[in-house]
Scaffold this active site. Structure first.
Site, PDB file in Angstrom:
ATOM      1  N   LYS A  48       0.880  -1.185   0.000  1.00 32.91           N
ATOM      2  CA  LYS A  48       0.000   0.000   0.000  1.00 32.91           C
ATOM      3  C   LYS A  48       0.912   1.229   0.000  1.00 32.91           C
ATOM      4  O   LYS A  48       1.436   1.639   1.035  1.00 32.91           O
ATOM      5  CB  LYS A  48      -0.873  -0.017   1.267  1.00 32.91           C
ATOM      6  N   GLU A  88      10.015  16.695  13.970  1.00 35.06           N
ATOM      7  CA  GLU A  88      10.468  16.461  12.598  1.00 35.06           C
ATOM      8  C   GLU A  88       9.765  17.460  11.679  1.00 35.06           C
ATOM      9  O   GLU A  88       8.547  17.432  11.547  1.00 35.06           O
ATOM     10  CB  GLU A  88      10.104  15.022  12.206  1.00 35.06           C
ATOM     11  N   SER A 107       5.716   7.928   9.418  1.00 31.84           N
ATOM     12  CA  SER A 107       5.894   8.736  10.621  1.00 31.84           C
ATOM     13  C   SER A 107       5.860   7.872  11.880  1.00 31.84           C
ATOM     14  O   SER A 107       5.257   6.788  11.902  1.00 31.84           O
ATOM     15  CB  SER A 107       4.775   9.775  10.686  1.00 31.84           C
ATOM     16  N   GLU A 152      10.116   1.582  10.295  1.00 30.89           N
ATOM     17  CA  GLU A 152      11.134   2.582   9.932  1.00 30.89           C
ATOM     18  C   GLU A 152      10.441   3.925  10.045  1.00 30.89           C
ATOM     19  O   GLU A 152       9.582   4.238   9.200  1.00 30.89           O
ATOM     20  CB  GLU A 152      11.600   2.368   8.483  1.00 30.89           C
ATOM     21  N   GLU A 186       4.228   8.604  14.505  1.00 32.91           N
ATOM     22  CA  GLU A 186       2.831   8.593  14.964  1.00 32.91           C
ATOM     23  C   GLU A 186       2.074   7.394  14.372  1.00 32.91           C
ATOM     24  O   GLU A 186       1.394   6.650  15.090  1.00 32.91           O
ATOM     25  CB  GLU A 186       2.207   9.906  14.481  1.00 32.91           C
ATOM     26  N   GLY A 195       3.495   4.804  12.912  1.00 33.04           N
ATOM     27  CA  GLY A 195       4.226   3.591  13.305  1.00 33.04           C
ATOM     28  C   GLY A 195       3.668   3.018  14.608  1.00 33.04           C
ATOM     29  O   GLY A 195       3.507   1.805  14.761  1.00 33.04           O
ATOM     30  N   CYS A 210      14.072  11.080   6.048  1.00 29.00           N
ATOM     31  CA  CYS A 210      13.915  10.631   7.440  1.00 29.00           C
ATOM     32  C   CYS A 210      15.178  10.878   8.246  1.00 29.00           C
ATOM     33  O   CYS A 210      15.120  11.241   9.410  1.00 29.00           O
ATOM     34  CB  CYS A 210      13.558   9.152   7.465  1.00 29.00           C
TER      35      CYS A 210
HETATM   36  P1  NAD Z   1       2.806   8.686   7.174  1.00 25.97           P
HETATM   37  O1  NAD Z   1       3.073   8.003   8.462  1.00 25.97           O
HETATM   38  O2  NAD Z   1       1.805   9.765   7.150  1.00 25.97           O
HETATM   39  O3  NAD Z   1       2.340   7.642   6.077  1.00 25.97           O
HETATM   40  C1  NAD Z   1       3.098   6.506   5.778  1.00 25.97           C
HETATM   41  C2  NAD Z   1       2.186   5.447   5.213  1.00 25.97           C
HETATM   42  O4  NAD Z   1       1.244   5.074   6.217  1.00 25.97           O
HETATM   43  C3  NAD Z   1       1.358   5.897   4.009  1.00 25.97           C
HETATM   44  O5  NAD Z   1       1.254   4.843   3.092  1.00 25.97           O
HETATM   45  C4  NAD Z   1       0.003   6.218   4.617  1.00 25.97           C
HETATM   46  O6  NAD Z   1      -1.073   6.075   3.717  1.00 25.97           O
HETATM   47  C5  NAD Z   1      -0.074   5.172   5.705  1.00 25.97           C
HETATM   48  N1  NAD Z   1      -0.971   5.555   6.803  1.00 25.97           N
HETATM   49  C6  NAD Z   1      -1.255   6.796   7.248  1.00 25.97           C
HETATM   50  N2  NAD Z   1      -2.142   6.733   8.270  1.00 25.97           N
HETATM   51  C7  NAD Z   1      -2.397   5.429   8.476  1.00 25.97           C
HETATM   52  C8  NAD Z   1      -3.221   4.719   9.390  1.00 25.97           C
HETATM   53  N3  NAD Z   1      -3.966   5.338  10.307  1.00 25.97           N
HETATM   54  N4  NAD Z   1      -3.236   3.365   9.320  1.00 25.97           N
HETATM   55  C9  NAD Z   1      -2.486   2.719   8.411  1.00 25.97           C
HETATM   56  N5  NAD Z   1      -1.702   3.339   7.507  1.00 25.97           N
HETATM   57  C10 NAD Z   1      -1.654   4.674   7.541  1.00 25.97           C
HETATM   58  O7  NAD Z   1       4.250   9.163   6.648  1.00 25.97           O
HETATM   59  P2  NAD Z   1       4.573   9.964   5.319  1.00 25.97           P
HETATM   60  O8  NAD Z   1       4.154  11.368   5.528  1.00 25.97           O
HETATM   61  O9  NAD Z   1       4.080   9.216   4.137  1.00 25.97           O
HETATM   62  O10 NAD Z   1       6.171   9.862   5.273  1.00 25.97           O
HETATM   63  C11 NAD Z   1       7.004  10.705   5.976  1.00 25.97           C
HETATM   64  C12 NAD Z   1       7.485  10.016   7.235  1.00 25.97           C
HETATM   65  O11 NAD Z   1       8.164   8.815   6.888  1.00 25.97           O
HETATM   66  C13 NAD Z   1       8.495  10.845   7.994  1.00 25.97           C
HETATM   67  O12 NAD Z   1       8.197  10.780   9.357  1.00 25.97           O
HETATM   68  C14 NAD Z   1       9.815  10.152   7.688  1.00 25.97           C
HETATM   69  O13 NAD Z   1      10.815  10.342   8.647  1.00 25.97           O
HETATM   70  C15 NAD Z   1       9.398   8.730   7.592  1.00 25.97           C
HETATM   71  N6  NAD Z   1      10.372   7.935   6.845  1.00 25.97           N
HETATM   72  C16 NAD Z   1      11.180   7.072   7.526  1.00 25.97           C
HETATM   73  C17 NAD Z   1      12.159   6.337   6.844  1.00 25.97           C
HETATM   74  C18 NAD Z   1      13.073   5.383   7.558  1.00 25.97           C
HETATM   75  O14 NAD Z   1      13.704   4.575   6.903  1.00 25.97           O
HETATM   76  N7  NAD Z   1      13.170   5.445   8.874  1.00 25.97           N
HETATM   77  C19 NAD Z   1      12.271   6.484   5.461  1.00 25.97           C
HETATM   78  C20 NAD Z   1      11.424   7.365   4.797  1.00 25.97           C
HETATM   79  C21 NAD Z   1      10.457   8.084   5.499  1.00 25.97           C
END
Ligand code: NAD
Length: 503
Positions: free
Chosen positions: A198, A407, A252, A274, A254, A256, A309
């Site tokens: 997804k 962040e 994120s 991650e 949150e 996670g 990230c």
């Molecule tokens: P996000 O957490 O908003 O979304 C990530 C994924 O989760 C998306 O596919 C989204 O549709 C899904 N999602 C959102 N809400 C959800 C829910 N309630 N239930 C299930 N799935 C849900 O993050 P983002 O804005 O897409 O990405 C940016 C974040 O990702 C930043 O915090 C960044 O640091 C992190 N990131 C971490 C790494 C790493 O390797 N540690 C790499 C890249 C990005």
């Protein structure tokens, strides 16, 4: 330069490629080897942040679509068509998959550039080659993955097998849309699992193409399914699904944390996370090459619009070099990244992913000003259409300010002074995150102490954001519990089975 290469260096070439690619881009769900509409016909729009135009109406998966995709993945896993395939055959399919990604470089690159604003040159030089390398690396390990025979009693034979886990639900972010998805699906597939991916709803186009290329490479139907959809609907349903055996998430902190809850509320599926970061870069007084170190600082926060990230968003500078460091940062960093059309190969700074992200970053900038940090440059949006933010520098930042604690995910650098190594370590570790850190010093003793005492999964010394496939990528603390890339990653998509045989 060949004619083709010189064409590829023009904006006109990429605009034309973008138009052609978009007109043929798939927008449905990819389930069991075919494109299908979502059961209830729902759609959501994807927009180009460089001009705010809608570029595609994507099928939006709901719970019923997630059920369909998981059922296809489960049936494919149970059939053994993939998990029991001879390792070298599975390897060949993944090699072919990697080659097809390479052959489709232009199309895949423009889709991510259009969807999330990443400069096309980054797609061509970083993201696509890294996707290819990831799949090749994981494929190479397939027939090297061994179990063990343990040293036990003479009347017992005991061996340990490594087996795939089953159906893997992969949930990925938008900041490296293809690459972050590939960091999940390549090791999961190599280990013999089946996958439902997804992607993030902000950048749904490129990942969809992966399903089609996997089939073209000879992968069995149902092994790799791609469902776009809204996180709270499709992502949630996938992570709560009782037939998903592992969820692998990048996003994120949150969200996670929600993944851990979903696992607890359903089948206790394994959860790999991650998540976010607030990485410190520590510049000791004996930094040596100041210009090189400062370049490491601004590249570490302005690359990919700061939407990284592990971005080095907290720049900690030893008091004796503080003034010289700030002066050099302003001289060299202020114009190092200039906003422009991300389809132009000369552009190094695209827009942020959405207007919402732009507004969020602007509100962080306001809070930095209010809390007393000194704005040295940037701090606003350039006067061009699109969700851009100018590279921004705050100095005299304290680690208690919001801009140092949360962040930001934008091109906002925060420089803060410290007095000596003990204070540097204390500030570096004063965060809920622990993804990465940079350490700059000519003193090997100091370097080792910083490596040992900074709480982060990755420490770069006299460099930043480098690495290859052997490098475990993942965090300490609330940056997550997984390691992408590396052999540890592929092993995390397996489980051990002990066979205890009384002779
Ligand atoms: P996000 O957490 O908003 O979304 C990530 C994924 O989760 C998306 O596919 C989204 O549709 C899904 N999602 C959102 N809400 C959800 C829910 N309630 N239930 C299930 N799935 C849900 O993050 P983002 O804005 O897409 O990405 C940016 C974040 O990702 C930043 O915090 C960044 O640091 C992190 N990131 C971490 C790494 C790493 O390797 N540690 C790499 C890249 C990005």
């Amino acid at each position: 330069m060949s004619k083709q290469k010189s064409a590829e260096s023009t904006l006109a070439f990429w605009q034309q490629t973008a138009e052609q690619t978009l007109s043929n881009a798939a927008t449905q769900l990819f389930i069991d080897g075919d494109y299908v509409d979502s059961v209830d016909g729902g759609r959501f729009d994807s927009a180009n942040p460089a001009n705010r135009e809608t570029i595609a109406a994507m099928s939006a998966a709901n719970e019923k679509d997630v059920d369909r995709a998981v059922a296809a993945a489960k049936a494919a896993f149970r059939s053994g068509a993939w998990s029991n395939m001879a390792p070298r055959d599975r390897m060949q399919i993944l090699y072919r998959f990697a080659s097809l990604i390479e052959e489709n470089t232009h199309q895949l690159a423009v889709l991510d550039t259009l969807d999330m604003g990443k400069p096309i040159s980054d797609m061509l030089n970083v993201d696509i080659p890294a996707c290819v390398e990831t799949i090749q690396f994981m494929a190479e390990y397939i027939d090297k993955m061994e179990g063990s025979v343990t040293n036990t009693s003479a009347d017992v034979m005991h061996y340990v097998l490594r087996e795939p886990i089953g159906v893997v639900g992969a949930i990925s972010p938008w900041n490296y849309p293809l690459l972050m998805a590939v960091w999940k699906i390549a090791p999961a597939l190599a280990a013999g699992n089946t996958v439902v991916l997804k992607p993030a709803e902000q950048a749904p186009l490129s990942c969809l193409k992966l399903g089609e290329l996997f089939i073209e490479a000879g992968g069995p139907a149902g092994v790799l399914n791609i469902i776009n959809g809204i996180g709270e609907v499709a992502g949630r349903a996938l992570a709560l699904h009782n037939d998903v055996d592992k969820v692998t998430f990048t996003g994120s902190t949150e969200v996670g944390k929600l993944m851990l809850q979903y696992a607890g509320q359903s089948n206790m599926k394994r959860v790999s996370l991650e998540c976010g970061g607030k990485s410190p870069q520590v510049f000791m007084a004996d930094v040596g090459d100041l210009d090189g170190a400062v370049a490491g600082a601004y590249n570490g926060i302005y690359a990919n619009m700061g939407e990284v990230c592990n971005a080095g968003s907290r720049i900690l500078v030893d008091r004796p070099i503080y003034d010289a460091f700030v002066e050099q940062f302003i001289a060299a960093g202020q114009h190092a990244y200039v906003p422009g059309n991300p389809l132009d190969p000369a552009t190094t700074l695209g827009p942020l992913v959405t207007d919402e992200a732009q507004n969020r970053v602007l509100s962080f900038i306001e809070s930095g000003k209010k809390e007393g940090a000194k704005l040295k440059f940037g701090g606003d949006a350039p006067d061009i259409n699109g969700s851009y933010i100018n590279p921004t520098l705050f100095t005299d930042v304290s680690n208690t300010m919001r801009i140092a604690r949360e962040e930001i995910f934008g091109p906002v650098a925060s420089i803060m002074p410290f007095d000596g190594i003990d204070e540097a370590i204390a500030i570096a570790n004063d965060t809920i995150y622990g993804l990465a850190a940079g350490v700059w010093t000519q003193d090997i003793g100091q370097a080792h102490r910083l490596i040992k005492e900074i709480e982060a999964g990755i420490i770069w010394v006299n460099s930043f954001d480098e690495g290859d496939m052997t490098q475990p990528f993942g965090g300490y603390k609330q940056s997550g519990n997984a390691r992408d890339k590396c052999i540890e990653s592929i092993l995390s998509y397996t489980q051990s089975k002990s066979a205890w045989i009384r002779l």
